[in-house]
Design an enzyme around this catalytic site. Structure first.
Site, mmCIF file in Angstrom:
data_model
loop_
_atom_site.group_PDB
_atom_site.id
_atom_site.type_symbol
_atom_site.label_atom_id
_atom_site.label_comp_id
_atom_site.label_asym_id
_atom_site.label_seq_id
_atom_site.Cartn_x
_atom_site.Cartn_y
_atom_site.Cartn_z
ATOM 1 N N CYS A 177 54.377 41.371 47.524
ATOM 2 C CA CYS A 177 53.346 40.715 48.338
ATOM 3 C C CYS A 177 53.768 39.282 48.650
ATOM 4 O O CYS A 177 54.742 38.755 48.099
ATOM 5 C CB CYS A 177 51.997 40.732 47.611
ATOM 6 S SG CYS A 177 51.854 39.535 46.250
ATOM 7 N N CYS A 229 56.365 43.590 42.516
ATOM 8 C CA CYS A 229 55.513 43.473 43.703
ATOM 9 C C CYS A 229 56.223 42.664 44.783
ATOM 10 O O CYS A 229 56.941 41.699 44.486
ATOM 11 C CB CYS A 229 54.195 42.804 43.327
ATOM 12 S SG CYS A 229 53.048 42.567 44.714
ATOM 13 N N ASP A 286 35.156 50.827 47.179
ATOM 14 C CA ASP A 286 35.081 49.396 47.491
ATOM 15 C C ASP A 286 34.681 48.660 46.220
ATOM 16 O O ASP A 286 34.040 49.237 45.340
ATOM 17 C CB ASP A 286 34.052 49.117 48.590
ATOM 18 C CG ASP A 286 32.644 48.946 48.025
ATOM 19 O OD1 ASP A 286 32.154 47.810 47.978
ATOM 20 O OD2 ASP A 286 32.043 49.967 47.596
ATOM 21 N N GLY A 326 20.937 47.695 49.784
ATOM 22 C CA GLY A 326 20.318 48.335 48.640
ATOM 23 C C GLY A 326 20.817 47.793 47.311
ATOM 24 O O GLY A 326 20.023 47.478 46.418
ATOM 25 N N PHE A 327 22.136 47.647 47.173
ATOM 26 C CA PHE A 327 22.676 47.124 45.923
ATOM 27 C C PHE A 327 22.333 45.647 45.760
ATOM 28 O O PHE A 327 22.067 45.181 44.647
ATOM 29 C CB PHE A 327 24.191 47.308 45.863
ATOM 30 C CG PHE A 327 24.791 46.785 44.582
ATOM 31 C CD1 PHE A 327 24.729 47.535 43.418
ATOM 32 C CD2 PHE A 327 25.379 45.533 44.532
ATOM 33 C CE1 PHE A 327 25.254 47.047 42.224
ATOM 34 C CE2 PHE A 327 25.907 45.040 43.347
ATOM 35 C CZ PHE A 327 25.845 45.806 42.192
ATOM 36 N N CYS A 330 53.969 37.017 45.507
ATOM 37 C CA CYS A 330 55.084 37.309 44.605
ATOM 38 C C CYS A 330 56.433 36.974 45.231
ATOM 39 O O CYS A 330 57.384 36.632 44.514
ATOM 40 C CB CYS A 330 55.028 38.768 44.170
ATOM 41 S SG CYS A 330 53.651 39.134 43.045
ATOM 42 N N GLN A 344 21.964 59.035 45.091
ATOM 43 C CA GLN A 344 21.558 58.322 43.883
ATOM 44 C C GLN A 344 21.232 59.339 42.784
ATOM 45 O O GLN A 344 21.737 60.445 42.823
ATOM 46 C CB GLN A 344 20.387 57.388 44.198
ATOM 47 C CG GLN A 344 20.757 56.195 45.063
ATOM 48 C CD GLN A 344 21.630 55.174 44.340
ATOM 49 O OE1 GLN A 344 21.774 55.198 43.115
ATOM 50 N NE2 GLN A 344 22.230 54.256 45.087
ATOM 51 N N ASP A 364 27.444 47.268 54.072
ATOM 52 C CA ASP A 364 26.473 47.884 53.185
ATOM 53 C C ASP A 364 25.074 47.654 53.750
ATOM 54 O O ASP A 364 24.876 46.842 54.655
ATOM 55 C CB ASP A 364 26.610 47.292 51.779
ATOM 56 C CG ASP A 364 26.000 48.184 50.719
ATOM 57 O OD1 ASP A 364 25.436 49.243 51.073
ATOM 58 O OD2 ASP A 364 26.076 47.834 49.525
ATOM 59 N N SER A 365 24.093 48.341 53.163
ATOM 60 C CA SER A 365 22.738 48.299 53.712
ATOM 61 C C SER A 365 21.863 47.238 53.069
ATOM 62 O O SER A 365 20.791 46.928 53.573
ATOM 63 C CB SER A 365 22.077 49.660 53.502
ATOM 64 O OG SER A 365 21.939 49.925 52.111
ATOM 65 N N HIS A 413 47.445 38.806 46.023
ATOM 66 C CA HIS A 413 48.227 39.733 45.205
ATOM 67 C C HIS A 413 47.381 40.911 44.735
ATOM 68 O O HIS A 413 47.810 42.074 44.807
ATOM 69 C CB HIS A 413 48.821 39.019 43.990
ATOM 70 C CG HIS A 413 49.317 39.971 42.953
ATOM 71 N ND1 HIS A 413 50.525 40.624 43.064
ATOM 72 C CD2 HIS A 413 48.729 40.435 41.810
ATOM 73 C CE1 HIS A 413 50.674 41.435 42.038
ATOM 74 N NE2 HIS A 413 49.612 41.339 41.265
#
Length: 288
Positions: A224, A222, A184, A13-14, A227, A107, A10-11, A253
């Site tokens: 995984c 599941c 994401d 910004g958030f 599990c 935005q 990410d840049s 999981h």
């Protein structure tokens, strides 16, 4: 990192948005103080590109301003326009065009006309892919869907469309229905660290006392690592004892669960039954 698969950065910004009490936004960039030691920092579109080029991720993001919810129409409009100007500066500063894909970020807050304005501005610059930012910041789900429906049709079909910061099963399905390709979110790891698991029947809070003698896996459906090898009772014991391994197992999981969900969504799209899949999943997961 020794990770031989795709990497996205990410840049900032958030992250600047999350430091709202410690920042000052100007046309040049953002001045902000560290939440750790109060030290002063500055990010501009050019500086962000320099950092992301040095990191070398496969997909990198343009620098943007994420506005909170709710926020005024006038400021949101000015912010979206500034994000477009910053996006143009990012394109001009991007050095590794043959190795790193640069995505622009749309935005516009919770205003459909501003979302559409921003989408047109960002698309006109010609990025490698397009992200939708500033959603899932506290607004009701139906409002987020309304913004997606106003925005996604304006994004090119032949380039990735990425919804940032969204990771709950219902949002993944609803976003996919509306044409989103990528997502994401910190959700699976954040709730995993708190001992909460996503399962085919809804969320399970493994640390609850009722699982103390439950010797079934987190999710019987599941396969995984967690599990296949550990029970709810043992993972609860680890969590209650403060052992990091327990939180890692729940996190493993959760990530596996969401990856499998996206695999199922892709197959449903191929089979032209995504809406049917939504109904089946929501009923089983306990969603309306």
């Amino acid at each position: 990192m020794n990770w031989d698969r795709g990497i996205l950065t990410d840049s900032g910004g958030f992250q600047v948005f999350s430091l709202s009490k410690l920042r000052k936004i100007t046309e040049e960039g953002v001045h902000f103080n560290s939440h750790l030691d109060g030290s002063k920092h500055f990010l501009s579109p050019e500086k962000v590109m320099e950092i992301e080029n040095a990191l070398g991720a496969d997909i990198i993001m343009a620098f943007d301003e994420c506005t909170p919810y709710p926020f005024s129409y006038e400021y949101t409009r000015d912010s979206a326009n500034r994000t477009a100007r910053w996006a143009e500066r990012c394109l001009k500063s991007h050095k590794n065009t043959d190795k790193q894909s640069l995505f622009g970020i749309v935005q516009g807050g919770m205003y459909a006309d501003l979302r559409q304005m921003s989408a047109r501005d960002i698309v006109s610059l010609g990025f490698d892919g397009y992200a939708i930012g500033g959603l899932s910041v506290g607004e009701p789900g139906p409002l987020m869907y309304e913004m997606l429906e106003a925005t996604v049709p304006l994004l090119p079909d032949d380039k990735a469309r990425y919804l940032m910061g969204v990771g709950s099963p219902d949002y993944l399905i609803e976003g996919s229905i509306r044409g989103i390709d990528m997502f994401d979110c910190v959700l699976p790891t954040r709730i995993g660290r708190n001992g909460t698991a996503m399962t085919s029947r809804g969320r399970v809070i493994v640390r609850d006392a009722k699982y103390a003698r439950d010797f079934s896996p987190i999710d019987p459906e599941c396969d995984c690592y967690a599990c296949r090898n550990y029970t709810r009772a043992y993972i609860r014991h680890l969590v209650k004892a403060g052992e990091m391994f327990g939180l890692r197992l729940v996190t493993i999981h959760n990530i596996y669960f969401l990856l499998n969900l996206m695999k199922s969504i892709r197959q449903a799209i191929i089979n032209d039954r995504l809406l049917d899949f939504k109904v089946e999943f929501f009923e089983k997961y306990g969603l309306k």
